[in-house]
Design an enzyme around this catalytic site. Structure first.
Site, PDB file in Angstrom:
ATOM      1  N   CYS A  64      11.759   4.554  -6.620  1.00  0.00           N
ATOM      2  CA  CYS A  64      10.519   3.940  -6.645  1.00  0.00           C
ATOM      3  C   CYS A  64       9.905   5.417  -4.889  1.00  0.00           C
ATOM      4  O   CYS A  64      10.488   5.943  -4.743  1.00  0.00           O
ATOM      5  CB  CYS A  64      10.103   2.795  -6.583  1.00  0.00           C
ATOM      6  SG  CYS A  64      10.454   1.760  -5.053  1.00  0.00           S
TER       7      CYS A  64
ATOM      8  N   CYS B  73       1.000  -1.516   0.365  1.00  0.00           N
ATOM      9  CA  CYS B  73       0.248  -0.440   0.332  1.00  0.00           C
ATOM     10  C   CYS B  73       1.059   1.219   0.128  1.00  0.00           C
ATOM     11  O   CYS B  73       0.275   2.501  -0.253  1.00  0.00           O
ATOM     12  CB  CYS B  73      -0.627   0.422   1.164  1.00  0.00           C
ATOM     13  SG  CYS B  73      -0.377  -0.031   2.921  1.00  0.00           S
TER      14      CYS B  73
END
Length: 350
Positions: A320, A186
């Site tokens: 990322c 998440c």
């Protein structure tokens, strides 16, 4: 027996057919172990506590972070920095003083899993990672315990019951862990705030059914739920008799985690770096457009077909949002024969 106060507390169960006094006594005598006190764990713990499970153990070594509050409804700003398991037990005791809580502020591991599972009647997996799911599955099989499974991804959820009366297990659906590039979480992809509440409530429902011996258990069935369309499907699957679980593995970590000879660097260290390097951004196109620190952009799901575009003459720093997908990207590049130094940007660019 139920005390007069308990009879008042559980009145709506006592007058409910299929539960009644017998079912409530089963709940009172039962012991449940909940792995994880996060998004799924919060509603599971709340409903099992309200239902009157006699003893509930919480296994979670995480602390409350502000990013949790969008979906982990047991916690407040005042709890930031505190152990989730301790805060949850304290708050839940106020909901139902007749429940005994045990708190374990440690990760589930091959060293403690069997000991934990042996003491409980039903195990509820509210974890958010594949290593824990495989470990919980194997420990449930070895101790003969039913395992209530739930998972969430963006707007979708899944629920099933594994090893119920020697029924199908998690490995019957997913025999081996996924590849690093198929392991979202998440913090990388986001999750609809209400989704854990829906899926966690379904898990709590299955746990109550298993304990009380009522209804049709989701054994050999995988329930899927889509919050955007409200579609709910139940897929059936059979036990794979060829899969044998005789002992726990020594290490349930998955190859996306860094190896001993791999390198990480923080964003601060990167900004102070003097030697040459190339950057690789493996986030999605919308993430890239919103903010980036430069470098070549190849989304992780395109890396397998575009890796030849990446320079191999200097150190390559991969980034990322949180540092998870970049680890997976490094594992993929190593498989493709990259020999230059591959460096993960620790913590990403949050």
């Amino acid at each position: 027996m139920l005390t007069p106060e308990e009879q008042t507390q559980y009145n709506r169960h006592l007058i409910l057919d299929k539960i009644g006094t017998e079912g409530q006594l089963r709940l009172k005598r039962s012991k449940a172990l909940v792995i994880g006190a996060g998004g799924l764990g919060c509603p599971i713990l709340q409903y099992l506590t309200a239902a009157g499970i006699g003893s509930i153990a919480i296994v979670d070594n995480d602390i409350v972070d502000q990013t949790n509050l969008q979906r982990q409804i047991l916690y407040t700003h005042c709890d930031i920095g505190e152990f989730k398991a301790k805060i949850a037990a304290k708050r839940l005791s106020g909901l139902n003083p007749f429940v005994n809580f045990k708190v374990h502020t440690e990760r589930l591991s091959p060293k403690n899993a069997l000991k934990f599972f042996d003491s409980y009647d039903v195990i509820i997996d509210a974890s958010d990672n594949f290593p824990t799911r495989y470990l919980a599955n194997d420990a449930a099989v070895l101790t003969g315990k039913p395992l209530i499974f739930g998972s969430i991804f963006k707007f979708e959820g899944q629920v099933s019951v594994f090893n119920h009366k020697n029924g199908p297990t998690y490995r019957c659906l997913f025999p081996t862990p996924p590849k690093p590039d198929a392991m979202p979480n998440c913090s990388d992809t986001g999750v609809l705030g209400v989704l854990p509440g829906i899926v966690g409530a379904l898990q709590a429902n299955e746990a109550i059914k298993v304990i009380c011996g009522i209804g049709e258990i989701l054994s050999g069935k995988l329930l899927t739920f889509d919050a955007l369309t409200m579609q709910q499907l139940i897929l059936t699957f059979s036990k794979n008799e060829t899969i044998k679980i005789d002992q726990l593995e020594n290490d349930y970590s998955i190859s996306c985690s860094l190896q001993e000879n791999d390198v990480e660097i923080t964003l601060t260290e990167l900004r102070n770096r003097k030697t040459a390097y190339d950057l690789l951004d493996v986030r999605t196109h919308p993430e890239r457009e919103e903010y980036n620190i430069g470098g070549l952009h190849i989304p992780l799901d395109e890396l397998e077909t575009r890796y030849e575009e990446i320079p191999i003459t200097t150190d390559l720093i991969v980034y990322c949002k949180s540092g998870t997908r970049s680890k997976g990207a490094i594992a993929i590049l190593k498989e493709r024969g990259f020999t230059n130094t591959l460096i993960n940007l620790k913590g990403g660019i949050i």
